[in-house]
Write a protein that holds these residues in place. Structure first.
Motif, PDB file in Angstrom:
ATOM      1  N   GLY A  19       4.470   0.267   1.454  1.00 38.16           N
ATOM      2  CA  GLY A  19       5.341   0.486   0.304  1.00 38.16           C
ATOM      3  C   GLY A  19       6.336   1.608   0.545  1.00 38.16           C
ATOM      4  N   PHE A  20       7.269   1.798  -0.422  1.00 36.87           N
ATOM      5  CA  PHE A  20       8.071   3.019  -0.494  1.00 36.87           C
ATOM      6  C   PHE A  20       9.188   3.098   0.539  1.00 36.87           C
ATOM      7  CE2 PHE A  20       7.587   7.709   0.953  1.00 36.87           C
ATOM      8  CZ  PHE A  20       8.389   8.254  -0.032  1.00 36.87           C
ATOM      9  N   GLN A  21       9.447   2.012   1.288  1.00 34.35           N
ATOM     10  CA  GLN A  21      10.411   2.129   2.380  1.00 34.35           C
ATOM     11  C   GLN A  21      11.207   0.859   2.627  1.00 34.35           C
ATOM     12  OE1 GLN A  21       8.072   1.716   6.327  1.00 34.35           O
ATOM     13  NE2 GLN A  21       6.672   2.614   4.850  1.00 34.35           N
TER      14      GLN A  21
ATOM     15  N   SER B   8      -1.233  12.495   1.409  1.00 34.41           N
ATOM     16  CA  SER B   8      -0.700  12.626   2.774  1.00 34.41           C
ATOM     17  C   SER B   8       0.828  12.730   2.808  1.00 34.41           C
ATOM     18  CB  SER B   8      -1.191  11.485   3.658  1.00 34.41           C
ATOM     19  OG  SER B   8      -0.744  10.253   3.151  1.00 34.41           O
ATOM     20  N   THR B   9       1.521  12.186   1.807  1.00 37.50           N
ATOM     21  CA  THR B   9       2.988  12.331   1.805  1.00 37.50           C
ATOM     22  C   THR B   9       3.367  13.799   1.625  1.00 37.50           C
ATOM     23  OG1 THR B   9       3.147  10.120   0.842  1.00 37.50           O
ATOM     24  CG2 THR B   9       5.135  11.469   0.758  1.00 37.50           C
ATOM     25  N   ASP B  10       2.654  14.483   0.709  1.00 36.31           N
ATOM     26  CA  ASP B  10       2.901  15.921   0.504  1.00 36.31           C
ATOM     27  C   ASP B  10       2.621  16.696   1.789  1.00 36.31           C
ATOM     28  OD1 ASP B  10       3.621  15.684  -2.155  1.00 36.31           O
ATOM     29  OD2 ASP B  10       1.555  15.818  -2.850  1.00 36.31           O
TER      30      ASP B  10
ATOM     31  N   GLY C 168      12.180   7.068  -2.958  1.00 33.13           N
ATOM     32  CA  GLY C 168      11.899   8.096  -3.971  1.00 33.13           C
ATOM     33  C   GLY C 168      10.406   8.160  -4.232  1.00 33.13           C
ATOM     34  N   ARG C 169       9.915   9.369  -4.592  1.00 38.40           N
ATOM     35  CA  ARG C 169       8.478   9.567  -4.775  1.00 38.40           C
ATOM     36  C   ARG C 169       7.909   8.553  -5.770  1.00 38.40           C
ATOM     37  NH1 ARG C 169       6.305  14.110  -2.572  1.00 38.40           N
ATOM     38  NH2 ARG C 169       4.513  12.727  -2.638  1.00 38.40           N
ATOM     39  N   GLY C 170       6.771   8.013  -5.414  1.00 31.32           N
ATOM     40  CA  GLY C 170       6.151   6.991  -6.265  1.00 31.32           C
ATOM     41  C   GLY C 170       6.740   5.599  -6.054  1.00 31.32           C
ATOM     42  N   GLY C 171       7.576   5.469  -5.029  1.00 37.55           N
ATOM     43  CA  GLY C 171       8.361   4.246  -4.852  1.00 37.55           C
ATOM     44  C   GLY C 171       7.605   3.004  -4.387  1.00 37.55           C
ATOM     45  N   SER C 172       6.330   3.137  -4.062  1.00 36.44           N
ATOM     46  CA  SER C 172       5.580   1.927  -3.653  1.00 36.44           C
ATOM     47  C   SER C 172       5.462   0.927  -4.804  1.00 36.44           C
ATOM     48  CB  SER C 172       4.178   2.299  -3.184  1.00 36.44           C
ATOM     49  OG  SER C 172       4.252   3.098  -2.043  1.00 36.44           O
ATOM     50  N   ASP C 173       5.439   1.433  -6.032  1.00 40.18           N
ATOM     51  CA  ASP C 173       5.420   0.517  -7.185  1.00 40.18           C
ATOM     52  C   ASP C 173       6.651  -0.378  -7.150  1.00 40.18           C
ATOM     53  OD1 ASP C 173       3.161   1.817  -8.125  1.00 40.18           O
ATOM     54  OD2 ASP C 173       4.260   3.089  -9.542  1.00 40.18           O
TER      55      ASP C 173
ATOM     56  N   VAL D 266       0.813  -1.212   0.000  1.00 38.57           N
ATOM     57  CA  VAL D 266       0.000   0.000   0.000  1.00 38.57           C
ATOM     58  C   VAL D 266       0.854   1.274   0.000  1.00 38.57           C
ATOM     59  CG1 VAL D 266      -2.070  -0.996   1.042  1.00 38.57           C
ATOM     60  CG2 VAL D 266      -0.231  -0.170   2.522  1.00 38.57           C
ATOM     61  N   SER D 267       0.289   2.313  -0.641  1.00 43.99           N
ATOM     62  CA  SER D 267       0.872   3.663  -0.618  1.00 43.99           C
ATOM     63  C   SER D 267       0.253   4.447   0.537  1.00 43.99           C
ATOM     64  CB  SER D 267       0.516   4.417  -1.891  1.00 43.99           C
ATOM     65  OG  SER D 267       1.240   3.958  -2.980  1.00 43.99           O
ATOM     66  N   ALA D 268       0.776   5.629   0.760  1.00 50.03           N
ATOM     67  CA  ALA D 268       0.159   6.540   1.732  1.00 50.03           C
ATOM     68  C   ALA D 268      -1.157   7.056   1.137  1.00 50.03           C
ATOM     69  CB  ALA D 268       1.102   7.697   2.011  1.00 50.03           C
ATOM     70  N   ALA D 269      -2.148   7.303   1.994  1.00 55.80           N
ATOM     71  CA  ALA D 269      -3.466   7.735   1.514  1.00 55.80           C
ATOM     72  C   ALA D 269      -3.406   9.112   0.858  1.00 55.80           C
ATOM     73  CB  ALA D 269      -4.440   7.760   2.678  1.00 55.80           C
TER      74      ALA D 269
ATOM     75  N   GLY E 114       3.350   7.436   6.482  1.00 55.29           N
ATOM     76  CA  GLY E 114       2.134   7.477   5.646  1.00 55.29           C
ATOM     77  C   GLY E 114       1.746   6.079   5.179  1.00 55.29           C
ATOM     78  N   GLU E 115       2.721   5.339   4.692  1.00 58.46           N
ATOM     79  CA  GLU E 115       2.467   3.978   4.201  1.00 58.46           C
ATOM     80  C   GLU E 115       2.185   3.021   5.365  1.00 58.46           C
ATOM     81  OE1 GLU E 115       4.239   6.054   2.493  1.00 58.46           O
ATOM     82  OE2 GLU E 115       3.649   5.688   0.425  1.00 58.46           O
ATOM     83  N   GLN E 116       2.858   3.260   6.496  1.00 53.02           N
ATOM     84  CA  GLN E 116       2.633   2.380   7.664  1.00 53.02           C
ATOM     85  C   GLN E 116       1.192   2.502   8.153  1.00 53.02           C
ATOM     86  OE1 GLN E 116       5.748   3.546  10.388  1.00 53.02           O
ATOM     87  NE2 GLN E 116       7.317   2.887   8.949  1.00 53.02           N
TER      88      GLN E 116
END
Ligand code: ASP
Ligand code: MG
Length: 320
Positions: free
Chosen positions: A134-136, A45-47, A148-153, A39-42, A72-74
């Motif tokens: 994701g993303f971490q 919310s990262t911004d 990096g931004r968009g990194g959950s992919d 999952v990504s941050a909702a 955010g992702e957690q």
């Protein structure tokens, strides 16, 4: 069969959407699959987290920015596991370090070095859904890093490759990859299949459907990536290796707002196309400020105010 599903931020923005996404996971489980959900941050919310940090400090320490952004992702992962449990599906959430995602030390743009998915495998063996933030990841110094931004992919593709998943499905608010952003050009057509190389060029040139790093990783590992909508059932788009016969000559057009460029992607994008498009743009009163080409893509720079008309014209010229 083991499936990795990834859900983007807009698909998780509120409890109603979260419920719908949990339904997609539940479907996959009902069909007897083992499931890892990334999952990504909702929403945005990262911004929002970044904005808060910059209100406190003009140059926040990168280590702390990563610690902050990872929350955010957690949060999404825990909420998703709670939602799944509420629907009667056993689920466990994991942050990046708990999932065994080891990265280098470059805060804000860390690269995954290896994955030790012991806890995920245990969870799957117990018949539970593993929900991963994701993303971490975690650095050799045991600090939290982000990709990096968009990194959950990238998290989703890397986990799918490490776990030798049958499929990696990426759910977003668009139902696949189009010949241009369908929110800008309603005539854009859905591409049922796209070659890794073309997808990578689109991603690098500004298409935000998939993070370029994740495409690169999928290409290197030969993992097919299926792009689908969280909101509408549909066939989506499959990113895989296409033969030269299957691969269209020109695939699509994308723009990069920050650079004010329009890029045409496809194996037939060459110097001839660059000259032809420059001529057509000039003819329509859109001065071309610069242009370049690389294997499989042509990029044209125009004034920011003319980005959308330039995109439209290029799309009409190469896709129809
Ligand atoms: N939340 C992170 C971002 O906004 C990562 C992601 O969504 O993939 O960039
Ligand atoms: Mg994204």
């Amino acid at each position: 069969m083991l499936i990795v599903q990834k859900f983007g931020g807009s698909s998780l923005a509120d409890p109603v959407r979260l419920r719908r996404v949990a339904g997609i996971c539940a479907e996959a489980r009902k069909r007897g699959n083992q499931l890892v959900a990334v999952v990504s941050a909702a929403g945005d919310s990262t911004d929002a987290l970044l904005e808060t940090a910059h209100k406190i400090h003009p140059h926040p320490p990168l280590r702390e920015l990563d610690a902050l952004m990872a929350t955010g992702e957690q949060r999404s992962a825990a909420l998703m596991a709670i939602m799944l449990e509420s629907l009667g599906h056993a689920a466990r959430s994991f942050s990046g370090w708990q999932a065994g995602i080891h990265t280098d030390t470059r805060h804000g743009e860390a690269a995954i070095l290896r994955i030790e998915p012991r806890r995920l495998l245990e969870t799957l063996a117990e018949g539970k859904i593993a929900v991963v933030a994701g993303f971490q990841g975690v650095s050799p110094r045991e600090d939290v890093t982000t990709l990096g931004r968009g990194g959950s992919d990238t998290t989703a593709v890397a986990l799918a490759a490490a776990l030798e998943a049958e499929r990696c499905e990426i759910y977003t608010d668009v139902d696949g990859i189009y010949t241009a952003d369908p929110r800008l050009l309603p005539d854009a057509r859905l591409l049922r299949e796209i070659d890794y190389r073309d997808m990578l060029r689109l991603a690098r040139a500004g298409s935000q459907v998939l993070h370029p790093g994740s495409v690169r990783l999928a290409m290197d590992t030969g993992l097919p990536v299926h792009l689908l909508s969280s909101f509408r059932a549909g066939e989506g788009s499959l990113v895989r290796a296409l033969s030269e016969a299957e691969r269209p000559a020109l695939v699509g057009v994308t723009r990069d707002e920050a650079r004010s460029t329009v890029t045409v992607v496809g194996r037939a994008a060459d110097s001839g196309l660059r000259e032809e498009l420059s001529r057509q743009l000039e003819q329509c009163g859109i001065p071309v400020r610069g242009s370049s080409e690389e294997e499989g893509c042509v990029t044209l720079t125009v004034a920011p105010a003319q980005l959308l008309p330039a995109l439209e014209l290029c799309h009409r010229a190469v896709i129809g």
